[in-house]
Design a protein around this motif. Structure first.
Motif, PDB file in Angstrom:
ATOM      1  N   TYR A  15       1.068   0.814  10.312  1.00 52.72           N
ATOM      2  CA  TYR A  15       0.458   0.926   8.976  1.00 52.72           C
ATOM      3  C   TYR A  15      -1.022   1.229   9.154  1.00 52.72           C
ATOM      4  CZ  TYR A  15      -0.955  -0.300   4.195  1.00 52.72           C
ATOM      5  OH  TYR A  15      -1.461  -0.263   2.921  1.00 52.72           O
ATOM      6  N   GLY A  16      -1.538   2.165   8.398  1.00 53.23           N
ATOM      7  CA  GLY A  16      -2.961   2.494   8.475  1.00 53.23           C
ATOM      8  C   GLY A  16      -3.216   3.970   8.638  1.00 53.23           C
ATOM      9  N   PRO A  17      -2.766   4.568   9.755  1.00 56.22           N
ATOM     10  CA  PRO A  17      -2.965   6.006   9.938  1.00 56.22           C
ATOM     11  C   PRO A  17      -2.359   6.798   8.771  1.00 56.22           C
ATOM     12  CG  PRO A  17      -2.287   5.014  11.996  1.00 56.22           C
ATOM     13  CD  PRO A  17      -2.164   3.948  10.947  1.00 56.22           C
ATOM     14  N   GLY A  18      -3.109   7.764   8.269  1.00 55.23           N
ATOM     15  CA  GLY A  18      -2.646   8.542   7.123  1.00 55.23           C
ATOM     16  C   GLY A  18      -3.086   7.944   5.806  1.00 55.23           C
ATOM     17  N   ARG A  19      -3.628   6.723   5.841  1.00 54.23           N
ATOM     18  CA  ARG A  19      -4.096   6.070   4.618  1.00 54.23           C
ATOM     19  C   ARG A  19      -5.623   6.089   4.522  1.00 54.23           C
ATOM     20  NH1 ARG A  19       0.237   3.036   2.481  1.00 54.23           N
ATOM     21  NH2 ARG A  19       2.001   2.950   3.923  1.00 54.23           N
ATOM     22  N   ALA A  20      -6.264   6.807   5.415  1.00 45.24           N
ATOM     23  CA  ALA A  20      -7.731   6.944   5.413  1.00 45.24           C
ATOM     24  C   ALA A  20      -8.418   5.594   5.583  1.00 45.24           C
ATOM     25  CB  ALA A  20      -8.207   7.631   4.130  1.00 45.24           C
ATOM     26  N   LEU A  21      -7.822   4.726   6.402  1.00 44.53           N
ATOM     27  CA  LEU A  21      -8.410   3.426   6.701  1.00 44.53           C
ATOM     28  C   LEU A  21      -8.959   3.419   8.123  1.00 44.53           C
ATOM     29  CD1 LEU A  21      -5.643   1.079   5.212  1.00 44.53           C
ATOM     30  CD2 LEU A  21      -7.874   1.609   4.203  1.00 44.53           C
ATOM     31  N   ALA A  22      -9.924   2.554   8.362  1.00 46.12           N
ATOM     32  CA  ALA A  22     -10.489   2.429   9.717  1.00 46.12           C
ATOM     33  C   ALA A  22      -9.848   1.253  10.453  1.00 46.12           C
ATOM     34  CB  ALA A  22     -11.998   2.232   9.629  1.00 46.12           C
ATOM     35  N   VAL A  81      12.590   3.121  14.984  1.00 46.62           N
ATOM     36  CA  VAL A  81      11.699   3.670  16.011  1.00 46.62           C
ATOM     37  C   VAL A  81      10.483   4.340  15.375  1.00 46.62           C
ATOM     38  CG1 VAL A  81      12.913   5.891  16.146  1.00 46.62           C
ATOM     39  CG2 VAL A  81      11.612   5.044  18.115  1.00 46.62           C
ATOM     40  N   ASP A  82      10.656   4.956  14.197  1.00 43.42           N
ATOM     41  CA  ASP A  82       9.527   5.586  13.510  1.00 43.42           C
ATOM     42  C   ASP A  82       8.558   4.544  12.972  1.00 43.42           C
ATOM     43  OD1 ASP A  82      10.492   8.130  13.990  1.00 43.42           O
ATOM     44  OD2 ASP A  82      11.600   8.231  12.102  1.00 43.42           O
ATOM     45  N   VAL A  83       9.098   3.447  12.471  1.00 41.99           N
ATOM     46  CA  VAL A  83       8.256   2.381  11.928  1.00 41.99           C
ATOM     47  C   VAL A  83       7.413   1.741  13.027  1.00 41.99           C
ATOM     48  CG1 VAL A  83       8.281   0.087  10.865  1.00 41.99           C
ATOM     49  CG2 VAL A  83       9.740   1.917   9.959  1.00 41.99           C
ATOM     50  N   LYS A 130      -4.694  -3.263  -8.370  1.00 49.34           N
ATOM     51  CA  LYS A 130      -5.765  -4.024  -7.728  1.00 49.34           C
ATOM     52  C   LYS A 130      -5.408  -4.518  -6.325  1.00 49.34           C
ATOM     53  CE  LYS A 130      -7.774  -5.586 -12.088  1.00 49.34           C
ATOM     54  NZ  LYS A 130      -8.209  -6.755 -12.895  1.00 49.34           N
ATOM     55  N   LYS A 131      -4.137  -4.670  -6.054  1.00 49.70           N
ATOM     56  CA  LYS A 131      -3.702  -5.166  -4.742  1.00 49.70           C
ATOM     57  C   LYS A 131      -2.305  -4.656  -4.448  1.00 49.70           C
ATOM     58  CE  LYS A 131      -4.052  -9.656  -3.752  1.00 49.70           C
ATOM     59  NZ  LYS A 131      -3.687 -11.099  -3.658  1.00 49.70           N
ATOM     60  N   ASN A 132      -2.099  -4.137  -3.246  1.00 53.53           N
ATOM     61  CA  ASN A 132      -0.789  -3.644  -2.842  1.00 53.53           C
ATOM     62  C   ASN A 132      -0.204  -4.482  -1.714  1.00 53.53           C
ATOM     63  OD1 ASN A 132      -0.113  -1.433  -4.504  1.00 53.53           O
ATOM     64  ND2 ASN A 132      -1.519  -0.096  -3.399  1.00 53.53           N
ATOM     65  N   LEU A 133       1.112  -4.613  -1.706  1.00 51.88           N
ATOM     66  CA  LEU A 133       1.827  -5.206  -0.584  1.00 51.88           C
ATOM     67  C   LEU A 133       2.783  -4.152  -0.046  1.00 51.88           C
ATOM     68  CD1 LEU A 133       3.497  -8.705  -0.324  1.00 51.88           C
ATOM     69  CD2 LEU A 133       4.709  -6.666   0.431  1.00 51.88           C
ATOM     70  N   SER A 134       2.725  -3.920   1.259  1.00 52.82           N
ATOM     71  CA  SER A 134       3.663  -3.014   1.927  1.00 52.82           C
ATOM     72  C   SER A 134       4.374  -3.789   3.024  1.00 52.82           C
ATOM     73  CB  SER A 134       2.931  -1.812   2.532  1.00 52.82           C
ATOM     74  OG  SER A 134       2.302  -1.036   1.524  1.00 52.82           O
ATOM     75  N   PHE A 135       5.654  -3.483   3.245  1.00 51.95           N
ATOM     76  CA  PHE A 135       6.404  -4.209   4.270  1.00 51.95           C
ATOM     77  C   PHE A 135       7.431  -3.303   4.923  1.00 51.95           C
ATOM     78  CE2 PHE A 135       9.232  -4.449   0.649  1.00 51.95           C
ATOM     79  CZ  PHE A 135      10.493  -4.337   1.218  1.00 51.95           C
ATOM     80  N   CYS A 136       7.841  -3.688   6.118  1.00 49.21           N
ATOM     81  CA  CYS A 136       8.987  -3.096   6.802  1.00 49.21           C
ATOM     82  C   CYS A 136       9.672  -4.196   7.592  1.00 49.21           C
ATOM     83  CB  CYS A 136       8.566  -1.976   7.751  1.00 49.21           C
ATOM     84  SG  CYS A 136       8.266  -0.391   6.944  1.00 49.21           S
ATOM     85  N   LEU A 137      10.968  -4.360   7.372  1.00 46.14           N
ATOM     86  CA  LEU A 137      11.761  -5.333   8.114  1.00 46.14           C
ATOM     87  C   LEU A 137      12.841  -4.582   8.877  1.00 46.14           C
ATOM     88  CD1 LEU A 137      12.131  -8.176   5.461  1.00 46.14           C
ATOM     89  CD2 LEU A 137      10.634  -8.138   7.448  1.00 46.14           C
TER      90      LEU A 137
END
Length: 226
Positions: free
Chosen positions: A92-99, A85-87, A171-178
């Protein structure tokens, strides 16, 4: 007659193998070999209170440059278990200083992304975090919806690397949630890594690995990943 039909239908459904897929479809390298993998098992520390996330298995695909390595660790710095439920709430995005953010669309059952406006304070923080002069320097996120063996979720390829990580060579990150039931198996890591002095991109191999994730296996099928 109806009872026999229902029994037959149930047997057919039970006999079907789980269908795994990635949306959008990825382009695998010409040297990708579906038979070149290590079977990876691990116990994931759970904060979810749901044991279905603790026992994880997947095929750890790797590039040919990695063949000589004795121990083939998946290139994830961290992985952990969260409340599903939290995921779905945080995305993804908020808290990472992304637009730009990734969110779960309840109507379609898919993960989607959209842009949003940063406040003046958040904009300044973004410039400082990424060491940039303008938000226009931020690159769009790459989003994939993943259906694995018995879980589903997202993978995000993020080329926006915080300055501190960039100075370490990331140089490049991958993030995931399953997600399966009430638990979410999540992780992140650097996808461009040095192998024998050569930069190798692990991205397509790790995306294909995520497609094979199976959660909540019986205890007797799990050994510590090494």
């Amino acid at each position: 007659m109806m009872r026999k039909f229902l029994i037959l239908l149930i047997l057919v459904l039970l006999s079907q193998k789980a269908v795994s897929f990635i949306i959008p479809e990825i382009q695998v390298p010409s040297d990708f070999n579906k038979d070149r993998f290590d079977e990876y098992y691990n116990n994931i520390s759970s904060n979810s209170g749901n044991g279905s996330c603790d026992n994880i298995s997947f095929k750890n695909f790797y590039p040919p440059e990695y063949i000589s390595s004795k121990i083939k660790y998946p290139p994830f710095n961290t992985w952990f278990c969260l409340f599903a439920v939290d995921v779905t709430h945080d995305g993804y995005g908020p808290g990472r200083a992304l637009a730009e953010k990734v969110y779960f669309d309840q109507k379609t059952g898919l993960w989607k992304k959209k842009k949003y406006t940063l406040s003046r304070e958040s904009t300044q923080r973004s410039l400082e975090v990424y060491g940039i002069k303008s938000l226009s320097e931020l690159q769009p996120l790459e989003l994939y919806n993943i259906q694995s063996v018995n879980a589903s979720g997202y993978a995000v390829i993020d080329n926006n690397i915080p300055l501190q990580e960039k100075q370490k060579g990331v140089k490049k990150n991958l993030s995931f949630c399953l997600i399966r039931s009430g638990a979410a198996f999540c992780g992140s890591g650097s996808m461009i890594n040095l192998v024998d002095g050569k930069e190798v991109d692990f991205t397509p191999y790790m995306l294909k690995s995520l497609e094979t994730v199976e959660m909540g296996l019986p205890e007797n099928q799990i050994i510590d990943g090494d």
